[in-house]
Design a protein around this motif. Structure first.
Motif, PDB file in Angstrom:
ATOM      1  N   GLU A   1      76.739 -13.371  30.945  1.00 57.97           N
ATOM      2  CA  GLU A   1      77.968 -14.077  31.295  1.00 57.97           C
ATOM      3  C   GLU A   1      78.430 -14.938  30.129  1.00 57.97           C
ATOM      4  O   GLU A   1      77.698 -15.806  29.660  1.00 57.97           O
ATOM      5  CB  GLU A   1      77.742 -14.957  32.516  1.00 57.97           C
ATOM      6  CG  GLU A   1      77.443 -14.193  33.788  1.00 57.97           C
ATOM      7  CD  GLU A   1      77.246 -15.123  34.959  1.00 57.97           C
ATOM      8  OE1 GLU A   1      78.079 -15.117  35.874  1.00 57.97           O
ATOM      9  OE2 GLU A   1      76.253 -15.871  34.950  1.00 57.97           O
ATOM     10  N   SER A   2      79.649 -14.691  29.663  1.00 50.88           N
ATOM     11  CA  SER A   2      80.219 -15.489  28.578  1.00 50.88           C
ATOM     12  C   SER A   2      81.691 -15.182  28.441  1.00 50.88           C
ATOM     13  O   SER A   2      82.097 -14.014  28.536  1.00 50.88           O
ATOM     14  CB  SER A   2      79.510 -15.199  27.249  1.00 50.88           C
ATOM     15  OG  SER A   2      80.197 -15.811  26.166  1.00 50.88           O
ATOM     16  N   SER A   3      82.492 -16.217  28.193  1.00 45.31           N
ATOM     17  CA  SER A   3      83.907 -15.983  27.899  1.00 45.31           C
ATOM     18  C   SER A   3      84.071 -15.336  26.534  1.00 45.31           C
ATOM     19  O   SER A   3      85.148 -14.833  26.201  1.00 45.31           O
ATOM     20  CB  SER A   3      84.678 -17.307  27.945  1.00 45.31           C
ATOM     21  OG  SER A   3      84.208 -18.196  26.932  1.00 45.31           O
ATOM     22  N   GLY A   4      83.008 -15.312  25.732  1.00 47.47           N
ATOM     23  CA  GLY A   4      83.064 -14.727  24.400  1.00 47.47           C
ATOM     24  C   GLY A   4      83.242 -13.227  24.392  1.00 47.47           C
ATOM     25  O   GLY A   4      83.510 -12.645  23.334  1.00 47.47           O
TER      26      GLY A   4
ATOM     27  N   MET B   1      73.534 -12.873  24.358  1.00 55.27           N
ATOM     28  CA  MET B   1      73.817 -14.265  24.076  1.00 55.27           C
ATOM     29  C   MET B   1      72.575 -14.925  23.479  1.00 55.27           C
ATOM     30  O   MET B   1      71.458 -14.687  23.947  1.00 55.27           O
ATOM     31  CB  MET B   1      74.233 -15.009  25.355  1.00 55.27           C
ATOM     32  CG  MET B   1      75.602 -14.612  25.863  1.00 55.27           C
ATOM     33  SD  MET B   1      75.558 -13.055  26.765  1.00 55.27           S
ATOM     34  CE  MET B   1      77.313 -12.682  26.872  1.00 55.27           C
ATOM     35  N   GLY B   2      72.771 -15.727  22.466  1.00 51.53           N
ATOM     36  CA  GLY B   2      71.647 -16.423  21.866  1.00 51.53           C
ATOM     37  C   GLY B   2      71.102 -15.708  20.638  1.00 51.53           C
ATOM     38  O   GLY B   2      71.689 -14.738  20.136  1.00 51.53           O
TER      39      GLY B   2
ATOM     40  N   GLU C   1      83.651 -15.875  19.181  1.00 51.96           N
ATOM     41  CA  GLU C   1      83.451 -17.094  19.961  1.00 51.96           C
ATOM     42  C   GLU C   1      81.977 -17.340  20.239  1.00 51.96           C
ATOM     43  O   GLU C   1      81.245 -16.429  20.620  1.00 51.96           O
ATOM     44  CB  GLU C   1      84.208 -17.000  21.292  1.00 51.96           C
ATOM     45  CG  GLU C   1      84.107 -18.254  22.146  1.00 51.96           C
ATOM     46  CD  GLU C   1      84.874 -18.143  23.451  1.00 51.96           C
ATOM     47  OE1 GLU C   1      84.503 -18.851  24.409  1.00 51.96           O
ATOM     48  OE2 GLU C   1      85.832 -17.353  23.524  1.00 51.96           O
ATOM     49  N   GLU C   2      81.543 -18.589  20.056  1.00 54.33           N
ATOM     50  CA  GLU C   2      80.183 -18.972  20.409  1.00 54.33           C
ATOM     51  C   GLU C   2      80.159 -19.629  21.787  1.00 54.33           C
ATOM     52  O   GLU C   2      81.195 -20.087  22.295  1.00 54.33           O
ATOM     53  CB  GLU C   2      79.606 -19.929  19.363  1.00 54.33           C
ATOM     54  CG  GLU C   2      79.351 -19.266  18.015  1.00 54.33           C
ATOM     55  CD  GLU C   2      78.484 -20.126  17.127  1.00 54.33           C
ATOM     56  OE1 GLU C   2      78.598 -21.374  17.204  1.00 54.33           O
ATOM     57  OE2 GLU C   2      77.684 -19.545  16.353  1.00 54.33           O
ATOM     58  N   ASN C   3      78.988 -19.673  22.381  1.00 53.78           N
ATOM     59  CA  ASN C   3      78.803 -20.281  23.685  1.00 53.78           C
ATOM     60  C   ASN C   3      78.369 -21.736  23.517  1.00 53.78           C
ATOM     61  O   ASN C   3      77.456 -22.026  22.733  1.00 53.78           O
ATOM     62  CB  ASN C   3      77.742 -19.526  24.480  1.00 53.78           C
ATOM     63  CG  ASN C   3      78.089 -18.061  24.613  1.00 53.78           C
ATOM     64  OD1 ASN C   3      79.120 -17.706  25.141  1.00 53.78           O
ATOM     65  ND2 ASN C   3      77.213 -17.191  24.110  1.00 53.78           N
TER      66      ASN C   3
ATOM     67  N   GLU D   1      75.444 -21.052  20.899  1.00 54.42           N
ATOM     68  CA  GLU D   1      74.738 -19.790  20.673  1.00 54.42           C
ATOM     69  C   GLU D   1      75.749 -18.672  20.482  1.00 54.42           C
ATOM     70  O   GLU D   1      76.818 -18.682  21.100  1.00 54.42           O
ATOM     71  CB  GLU D   1      73.826 -19.468  21.867  1.00 54.42           C
ATOM     72  CG  GLU D   1      72.686 -20.446  22.041  1.00 54.42           C
ATOM     73  CD  GLU D   1      71.818 -20.100  23.231  1.00 54.42           C
ATOM     74  OE1 GLU D   1      70.670 -20.587  23.282  1.00 54.42           O
ATOM     75  OE2 GLU D   1      72.276 -19.344  24.124  1.00 54.42           O
ATOM     76  N   PRO D   2      75.400 -17.687  19.637  1.00 56.33           N
ATOM     77  CA  PRO D   2      76.338 -16.603  19.351  1.00 56.33           C
ATOM     78  C   PRO D   2      76.354 -15.538  20.435  1.00 56.33           C
ATOM     79  O   PRO D   2      75.444 -15.436  21.264  1.00 56.33           O
ATOM     80  CB  PRO D   2      75.797 -16.015  18.046  1.00 56.33           C
ATOM     81  CG  PRO D   2      74.316 -16.259  18.144  1.00 56.33           C
ATOM     82  CD  PRO D   2      74.158 -17.584  18.836  1.00 56.33           C
ATOM     83  N   ASN D   3      77.409 -14.735  20.422  1.00 55.81           N
ATOM     84  CA  ASN D   3      77.510 -13.511  21.216  1.00 55.81           C
ATOM     85  C   ASN D   3      77.444 -12.337  20.244  1.00 55.81           C
ATOM     86  O   ASN D   3      78.239 -12.267  19.305  1.00 55.81           O
ATOM     87  CB  ASN D   3      78.826 -13.463  21.987  1.00 55.81           C
ATOM     88  CG  ASN D   3      78.905 -14.547  23.041  1.00 55.81           C
ATOM     89  OD1 ASN D   3      78.110 -14.589  23.958  1.00 55.81           O
ATOM     90  ND2 ASN D   3      79.881 -15.445  22.903  1.00 55.81           N
TER      91      ASN D   3
END
Length: 295
Positions: free
Chosen positions: A98-101, A146-147, A161-163, A264-266
């Motif tokens: 789950e991420s908006s990224g 993620m991460g 985009e990052e989280n 954290e990166p995507n």
């Protein structure tokens, strides 16, 4: 109807002269006339009528011309794509947390599905282990992780985009008055976070000496389900930003970022061992253009 004869018919209908059509088609005039006569016999209609020094289409001929041009055009396009190995069809299987990224992926899928209506998409939610297992088994073509992970065995593309980690809590909670949440603010409070973050020890360095005083009472796999528990007031959740209805007070919840900040990166990943089909190559190319256009 033979496609070759339809091509002959279209050329004659465009030229309205049997001799010129025969030259263009590199066919003798008698042979061409015979082919059209056989086509008329097959259909049971007259396609041309002879006028002074040229041919004219009958009503049935006009109707067939429109259809024949569509058929010949489709055959030409299909042949071209097959010869160029440019067939775009099939299903894209993507696994992601789950991420908006992952928004650029959704924009990319929108572009492809609009251009190629036969393309299908399966989106699967999962954690790091689930996604890599799906990639290794060939059940997924792409995954978004993620991460930070060791991904040397995979092809990767980092998304823009990052989280950002923060706290999801009830809007009437005392902590909601703060602009940012520091480790000391969470001491003694019942906390939940993602199972993956708990396994990685994401908050140990962030909280330092206070980590042993943080009261993690559980984990979630999907934050939507976790947010329902947060609404009861039983817990507060450590989660990524922009996942639950923008965290407006409409849903009774608010989000506050952590300080010091944790991001954290995507990362988009795909197998090094499987050759990408045309659809997947198109997806990657389109995604990279989408990212470049938004830089």
């Amino acid at each position: 109807m033979d496609i070759r004869v339809l091509r002959y018919f279209v050329t004659i209908a465009q030229e309205l002269n049997m001799s010129r059509a025969a030259e263009l088609l590199n066919v003798s005039q008698p042979a061409l006339s015979r082919q059209i006569a056989d086509l008329e016999d097959e259909l049971g209609v007259k396609l041309f009528r002879r006028e002074h020094r040229h041919l004219a289409l009958t009503q049935e001929g006009h109707y067939l011309l429109g259809r024949a041009q569509q058929i010949v055009g489709l055959v030409n396009k299909t042949t071209y794509h097959l010869q160029k190995q440019d067939v775009i069809s099939g299903t894209i299987e993507i696994g992601a947390g789950e991420s908006s990224g992952i928004t650029p992926l959704m924009e990319t899928l929108h572009q492809i599905m609009r251009q190629y209506p036969e393309v299908r998409v399966n989106l699967r939610s999962g954690n790091y282990e689930d996604i890599l297992a799906g990639l290794d088994a060939g059940l997924l073509e792409f995954g978004v992780l993620m991460g930070y992970h060791n991904l040397n065995n995979y092809n990767t593309l980092q998304l823009p985009e990052e989280n950002r980690w923060g706290v999801l809590m009830r809007a009437d909670a005392q902590l909601a008055e703060k602009d940012v949440i520091q480790p000391i603010d969470l001491v003694g409070r019942p906390l939940i976070t993602s199972r993956q973050a708990a396994q990685r020890g994401t908050f140990q360095i962030w909280s330092g000496d206070l980590f042993d005083q943080l009261n993690f009472v559980g984990t979630y796999n999907l934050i939507f389900n976790g947010s329902l528990l947060v609404k009861t007031g039983a817990v507060i959740a450590l989660t990524y930003d922009k996942l639950i209805d923008n965290y407006t007070t409409k849903n009774g919840l608010v989000f506050r970022p952590l300080a010091p900040e944790i991001t954290e990166p995507n990362t988009l990943v795909w197998s090094k061992n499987h050759q990408l089909p045309n659809l997947n190559r198109l997806f990657l190319d389109t995604l990279q253009k989408e990212i470049a256009n938004n830089d």
